[in-house]
Enzyme design. Structure first.
Site, mmCIF file in Angstrom:
data_model
loop_
_atom_site.group_PDB
_atom_site.id
_atom_site.type_symbol
_atom_site.label_atom_id
_atom_site.label_comp_id
_atom_site.label_asym_id
_atom_site.label_seq_id
_atom_site.Cartn_x
_atom_site.Cartn_y
_atom_site.Cartn_z
ATOM 1 N N GLU A 196 -26.499 11.916 -34.393
ATOM 2 C CA GLU A 196 -27.003 13.056 -35.167
ATOM 3 C C GLU A 196 -28.385 12.795 -35.764
ATOM 4 O O GLU A 196 -29.079 13.744 -36.130
ATOM 5 C CB GLU A 196 -25.978 13.443 -36.250
ATOM 6 C CG GLU A 196 -24.714 14.023 -35.617
ATOM 7 C CD GLU A 196 -23.563 14.262 -36.593
ATOM 8 O OE1 GLU A 196 -22.765 15.181 -36.336
ATOM 9 O OE2 GLU A 196 -23.438 13.524 -37.591
ATOM 10 N N ASP A 241 -17.341 21.873 -30.221
ATOM 11 C CA ASP A 241 -15.973 22.130 -29.733
ATOM 12 C C ASP A 241 -15.379 23.305 -30.502
ATOM 13 O O ASP A 241 -15.989 23.794 -31.449
ATOM 14 C CB ASP A 241 -15.104 20.868 -29.926
ATOM 15 C CG ASP A 241 -15.037 20.451 -31.401
ATOM 16 O OD1 ASP A 241 -15.860 19.631 -31.816
ATOM 17 O OD2 ASP A 241 -14.183 20.995 -32.127
HETATM 18 N N1 ADE Z 1 -16.921 17.963 -36.021
HETATM 19 C C1 ADE Z 1 -17.078 18.471 -34.785
HETATM 20 N N2 ADE Z 1 -15.923 18.955 -34.307
HETATM 21 C C2 ADE Z 1 -14.995 18.764 -35.268
HETATM 22 C C3 ADE Z 1 -13.617 19.016 -35.361
HETATM 23 N N3 ADE Z 1 -12.958 19.607 -34.373
HETATM 24 N N4 ADE Z 1 -12.974 18.659 -36.498
HETATM 25 C C4 ADE Z 1 -13.637 18.062 -37.502
HETATM 26 N N5 ADE Z 1 -14.943 17.780 -37.454
HETATM 27 C C5 ADE Z 1 -15.628 18.120 -36.348
#
Ligand code: ADE
Length: 230
Positions: free
Chosen positions: A12, A196
């Site tokens: 990041e 995601d």
């Molecule tokens: N950061 C990126 N995806 C995530 C997720 N599914 N749960 C928690 N933090 C995240």
């Protein structure tokens, strides 16, 4: 003005360090902090490690030890809102902690006495981000981000967080950084790019898109700093 640029994971912040080029590295409180002057602005850059505790430590250190007067967070998030797809950018209007629970005492989720369910981000930097987005020809969505010490890969949990907090995205650091900045009176801006959908495929999607989504967010943050330097 000294700007803190923070992420949770190396992916990041590495695009930001690459762009800055040269910086001084300082080891402090179990972490590395990178300082540089960029376009006349002093920067301190670090990744905290994942979660609310490490991000609290890093945000506090950047402000109290390194003297940051503004904080910008760059990273990835899981989408709750169906309008957010992988690679899309979301800027937090306010943040909450979805795993903070003393409801047994009659309090709402995300609340402890002396605190508040939501902490609002700096409105001025959100306005600046809209200008930056239009100059870059990019879409950014404003929304509520919910934070907790859980990687959410479960439709039911994700929907509960969405319903309970009205959240559009979730991650693991923004809410704690918000609490620190609010307490220390430091303007903050939390930007996330979707990696995601916080569903059963989340871990695969996260692994596949972490790098590209983190880069999307980091590139935007650099443009934000450019704008703040103008
Ligand atoms: N950061 C990126 N995806 C995530 C997720 N599914 N749960 C928690 N933090 C995240």
């Amino acid at each position: 003005m000294k700007i803190a640029i923070m992420g949770a994971m190396p992916e990041e912040i590495s695009p930001i360090l690459e762009k800055i080029g040269t910086y001084k590295t300082t080891a402090y409180a179990g972490n590395s902090y990178y300082e540089a002057t960029y376009k006349g602005i002093e920067l301190v850059i670090a990744y905290s490690k994942i979660g609310k505790v490490f991000s609290t430590l890093t945000a506090t250190t950047m402000i109290e030890h390194f003297g940051a007067t503004k904080l910008l967070f760059s990273g990835v998030a899981g989408a709750i809102s169906s309008s957010l797809k992988v690679g899309d950018l979301i800027v937090a209007t306010k943040l909450s902690q979805h795993d903070l629970d003393i409801t047994a005492f009659g309090h709402p989720y995300g609340y402890v006495p002396g605190g508040s369910v939501f902490v609002e981000a700096d409105k001025e930097m959100i306005e600046i981000s809209k200008i930056v987005a239009s100059e870059m020809g990019k879409n950014i969505q404003e929304g509520i981000i919910a934070t907790g010490d859980q990687f959410v890969a479960n439709e039911e949990r994700k929907n509960w967080i969405g319903t309970t907090f009205g959240a559009d995205a979730l991650e693991m650091e923004g809410g704690s950084v918000a609490v620190v900045c609010n307490a220390l009176n430091i303007a903050f801006f939390i930007l996330r790019s979707i990696s995601d959908a916080a569903d059963m495929d989340a871990s695969f999607s996260f692994d596949e898109f972490l790098e590209s989504s983190a880069k999307e967010s980091a590139e935007f943050i650099i443009k934000m700093v450019d704008k703040l330097a103008d």
